[in-house]
Design a protein around this motif. Structure first.
Motif, PDB file in Angstrom:
ATOM      1  N   THR A   1      -6.757  11.332  -6.539  1.00  0.00           N
ATOM      2  CA  THR A   1      -6.476  10.737  -5.242  1.00  0.00           C
ATOM      3  C   THR A   1      -7.724  10.125  -4.620  1.00  0.00           C
ATOM      4  OG1 THR A   1      -6.810  12.866  -4.163  1.00  0.00           O
ATOM      5  CG2 THR A   1      -4.558  12.272  -4.743  1.00  0.00           C
TER       6      THR A   1
ATOM      7  N   LEU B   1      -2.528   4.067  -0.528  1.00  0.00           N
ATOM      8  CA  LEU B   1      -1.858   5.170   0.157  1.00  0.00           C
ATOM      9  C   LEU B   1      -2.066   5.074   1.664  1.00  0.00           C
ATOM     10  CD1 LEU B   1      -2.714   8.110  -2.265  1.00  0.00           C
ATOM     11  CD2 LEU B   1      -0.486   7.032  -1.958  1.00  0.00           C
TER      12      LEU B   1
ATOM     13  N   ASP C   1       7.670   1.553  -8.295  1.00  0.00           N
ATOM     14  CA  ASP C   1       6.316   1.468  -8.844  1.00  0.00           C
ATOM     15  C   ASP C   1       6.409   0.912 -10.257  1.00  0.00           C
ATOM     16  OD1 ASP C   1       3.468   1.939  -8.812  1.00  0.00           O
ATOM     17  OD2 ASP C   1       3.842   3.588 -10.217  1.00  0.00           O
TER      18      ASP C   1
ATOM     19  N   PHE D   1       1.044   9.840  -4.722  1.00  0.00           N
ATOM     20  CA  PHE D   1       2.044   9.266  -3.819  1.00  0.00           C
ATOM     21  C   PHE D   1       3.169  10.263  -3.562  1.00  0.00           C
ATOM     22  CE2 PHE D   1       6.157   7.310  -3.218  1.00  0.00           C
ATOM     23  CZ  PHE D   1       5.939   6.543  -2.085  1.00  0.00           C
TER      24      PHE D   1
END
Length: 233
Positions: free
Chosen positions: A65, A74, A87, A99
């Motif tokens: 992340t 994000l 996606d 996500f």
């Protein structure tokens, strides 16, 4: 050393893989319990069983992340209201895994050309991420009807696609509100990168697809585009 992995998605995939293949051998109660109610200890136990069975858990290593391009996308998504996302080219889930953790209410559809990637994502869904649906198809064939998703993400995808204009047109058609793109901003030695898509090139391609409200930004060697979709009627 299960602390090297994001336990929830790793355990979900291992459960889905076990349901499909019988490996690793996970106790029935840990297979059947809802993913959300499993304790950290139970999640860790599932991951330890996967490690002992030699399962490759690289996609679930902690820290993904923190990729700046993922974090920026994000951040944008946190600023808008949406209920569904497509996606494209999800691969190992570098974007999709964080996500799903940050947007537990969103229905997610994944599209990928490679059977092994689709299998991976379907096992992840079977293991507890039931709001995820994975399809093996070509974006250029526009596999879903017009206005099927609030948001379509094309992250590190377009530079791989020969018919890039057709891919963009399909994404714009399937999106209700936004198409989000990230591409490398400079040449590299990846032989699978067949385009260097600059701001000017992307602007022309999206205008050809009928989309003119474009916002560009950049982060760590990547160009990020937010395309706002406006359709008559």
């Amino acid at each position: 050393m299960t602390d090297r992995y994001d336990l929830k998605p790793a355990a979900a995939w291992l459960r889905g893989h076990a349901l499909q293949t019988g490996t690793p051998a996970i106790p029935q109660e840990l297979l059947e319990m809802p993913l959300e109610v499993l304790t950290d200890g139970e999640l860790s136990a599932i991951v330890a069983l996967g490690q002992a069975a030699g399962q490759k858990l690289y996609p679930f290593k902690t820290g993904k992340t923190e990729l700046p391009r993922v974090r920026q996308v994000l951040g944008f998504l946190h600023a808008i209201a949406f209920e569904s996302l497509l996606d494209v080219g999800s691969g190992r889930g570098v974007f999709l895994l964080p996500f799903m953790e940050e947007f537990p209410q969103v229905q997610v559809t994944s599209l990928d050309l490679l059977e092994k990637r689709v299998t991976f994502l379907r096992e992840l869904s079977a293991g507890g991420y039931s709001r995820l649906t994975a399809h093996q198809a070509n974006l250029c064939d526009q596999p879903f009807p017009e206005n099927s998703f609030d948001v379509v993400t094309l992250l590190e995808v377009l530079e791989h696609i020969p018919q890039v204009g057709k891919a963009i047109s399909a994404a714009v058609t399937m999106a209700r509100h936004y198409v989000v793109v990230s591409v490398p901003s400079q040449k590299d030695d990846n032989p699978e990168h067949i385009h260097l898509l600059t701001k000017d090139i992307l602007t022309a391609l999206f205008r050809d697809a009928g989309c003119t409200k474009l916002h560009f930004s950049g982060v760590n060697g990547h160009l990020i585009l937010i395309a706002s979709i406006h359709k008559e009627g």
